[in-house]
Design a protein around this motif. Structure first.
Motif, PDB file in Angstrom:
ATOM      1  N   GLU A   2       0.998  -1.283  -0.136  1.00  0.00           N
ATOM      2  CA  GLU A   2      -0.058  -0.077  -0.111  1.00  0.00           C
ATOM      3  C   GLU A   2       0.911   1.136   0.035  1.00  0.00           C
ATOM      4  N   LYS A   3       0.667   2.086  -0.820  1.00  0.00           N
ATOM      5  CA  LYS A   3       1.393   3.379  -0.977  1.00  0.00           C
ATOM      6  C   LYS A   3       1.043   4.334   0.054  1.00  0.00           C
ATOM      7  N   THR A   5       1.899   7.794  -0.159  1.00  0.00           N
ATOM      8  CA  THR A   5       1.735   8.835  -0.985  1.00  0.00           C
ATOM      9  C   THR A   5       1.587   8.546  -2.577  1.00  0.00           C
ATOM     10  N   GLY A   6       0.830   9.506  -3.195  1.00  0.00           N
ATOM     11  CA  GLY A   6       0.681   9.213  -4.455  1.00  0.00           C
ATOM     12  C   GLY A   6      -0.391  10.442  -5.471  1.00  0.00           C
ATOM     13  N   ASN A   7      -0.892  10.346  -6.332  1.00  0.00           N
ATOM     14  CA  ASN A   7      -1.330  11.421  -7.092  1.00  0.00           C
ATOM     15  C   ASN A   7      -2.937  11.356  -6.706  1.00  0.00           C
ATOM     16  N   SER A   9      -5.590  10.255  -8.107  1.00  0.00           N
ATOM     17  CA  SER A   9      -6.176   8.820  -8.570  1.00  0.00           C
ATOM     18  C   SER A   9      -5.929   7.581  -7.616  1.00  0.00           C
ATOM     19  N   ASP A  10      -4.500   7.650  -7.109  1.00  0.00           N
ATOM     20  CA  ASP A  10      -3.983   6.974  -6.056  1.00  0.00           C
ATOM     21  C   ASP A  10      -4.883   7.045  -4.828  1.00  0.00           C
ATOM     22  N   TYR A  11      -4.789   8.189  -4.416  1.00  0.00           N
ATOM     23  CA  TYR A  11      -5.584   8.544  -3.042  1.00  0.00           C
ATOM     24  C   TYR A  11      -6.991   8.315  -3.372  1.00  0.00           C
ATOM     25  N   ARG A  13      -8.234   5.655  -4.938  1.00  0.00           N
ATOM     26  CA  ARG A  13      -8.277   4.311  -4.733  1.00  0.00           C
ATOM     27  C   ARG A  13      -7.958   3.937  -3.424  1.00  0.00           C
ATOM     28  N   HIS A  14      -7.323   4.801  -2.622  1.00  0.00           N
ATOM     29  CA  HIS A  14      -7.107   4.535  -1.358  1.00  0.00           C
ATOM     30  C   HIS A  14      -8.306   4.648  -0.295  1.00  0.00           C
ATOM     31  N   ARG A  19     -11.219   9.827  -8.887  1.00  0.00           N
ATOM     32  CA  ARG A  19     -10.225  11.032  -8.870  1.00  0.00           C
ATOM     33  C   ARG A  19     -10.826  12.319  -8.748  1.00  0.00           C
ATOM     34  N   THR A  38       1.603  15.857  -4.771  1.00  0.00           N
ATOM     35  CA  THR A  38       1.324  14.394  -4.334  1.00  0.00           C
ATOM     36  C   THR A  38       0.563  14.548  -3.214  1.00  0.00           C
TER      37      THR A  38
END
Length: 196
Positions: A2-3, A5-7, A9-11, A13-14, A19, A38
Motif C-alpha cells: 500500500e502506498k 503517497t501518490g497522485n 487517482s492513487d488517493y 483508490r485508497h 479521482r 502528491t
C-alpha cells in the motif's frame, strides 16, 4: 504494498472514491497537497477526519452538510483500514506490509500530536494573521508621507542632521509598530492553538 503517497487517482483508490471526488476535495482545500502535487495519504485522511468530526472542525458546522460529513468520515475510516485489509502483492512479505502500516499510523499520530501541541496550524489562520500584520506595517510605511511637512520643517531649521534625526525617529516608530503587529499576529496564533 500500500502506498503512503501518490497522485489524486492513487488517493481515490485508497479511500474508494473517484479521482474527480478527490480533485473536488483538493479544490475545496479539505485535504492538503504536497508542494510537488502528491498527496500524503496519512495527512489527507487526518484532514478528512477533522472535516467530518464536528468536535474538531475549524469551519462552522453549517458549512458542511451532515450527509457529506458522514461520507467523508467513512471515506477516511475506509482509507485507514485499507492499509491492513488490502491484499498484498505476491512479492511483498507480511513484515513489509506491517512496516508500511506502522509508518502510516505513526505519521497519522504525529500529525495529530503536532496539531494538539500547536505546532501545526491551519494555513488559513496563519495567512490571516500575516495579512493583518502586513496591513499594519503598510499603514506605518504610508504614514511617512504625512510627516513630509515635519521633515521639511526640520530641514529648514536644523539642516541635514535634523532631517536625519526626524527620519530616525519615524523609522523607530515604524519598527515598534511592526514589532507590535507581529507580536499580535503571534498571540492570535497562540490563542487559536489553545482552543484546539
Amino acid at each position: 504494498m500500500e502506498k503512503s503517497t501518490g497522485n489524486q487517482s492513487d488517493y481515490g483508490r485508497h479511500i474508494g472514491k473517484s479521482r474527480s471526488y478527490v480533485s473536488k476535495l483538493v479544490k475545496q482545500k479539505k485535504i492538503p497537497v504536497e508542494p510537488d502535487g502528491t498527496i500524503n495519504f496519512a495527512r489527507a485522511d487526518y484532514a478528512l477526519q477533522r472535516v467530518a468530526d464536528p468536535a474538531r472542525q475549524t469551519v462552522k458546522p453549517q458549512e458542511t452538510e451532515p450527509a457529506e460529513q458522514t461520507n467523508l468520515l467513512s471515506s477516511a475510516a475506509e482509507g485507514i483500514s485499507k492499509v491492513s485489509q488490502s491484499a498484498p502483492p505476491a512479492s511483498n512479505t507480511y513484515a513489509d506490509l506491517k512496516t508500511e502500516k506502522e509508518k502510516y499510523n505513526v505519521e497519522l499520530a504525529r500529525i495529530d500530536y503536532e496539531t494538539r501541541q500547536g505546532n501545526l496550524l491551519p494555513k488559513s489562520e496563519v495567512l490571516e494573521a500575516m495579512e493583518g500584520a502586513a496591513r499594519t506595517i503598510a499603514q506605518g510605511l504610508e504614514s511617512l508621507v504625512a510627516y513630509s511637512s515635519e521633515i521639511a520643517s526640520a530641514g529648514r531649521t536644523g539642516g541635514e542632521e535634523a532631517v536625519r534625526a526626524c527620519l530616525k525617529s519615524k523609522i523607530k516608530d515604524i519598527r515598534l509598530l511592526t514589532s507590535e503587529s507581529l507580536q499580535k499576529a503571534a498571540s492570535l496564533e497562540t490563542e487559536t492553538d489553545g482552543s484546539t
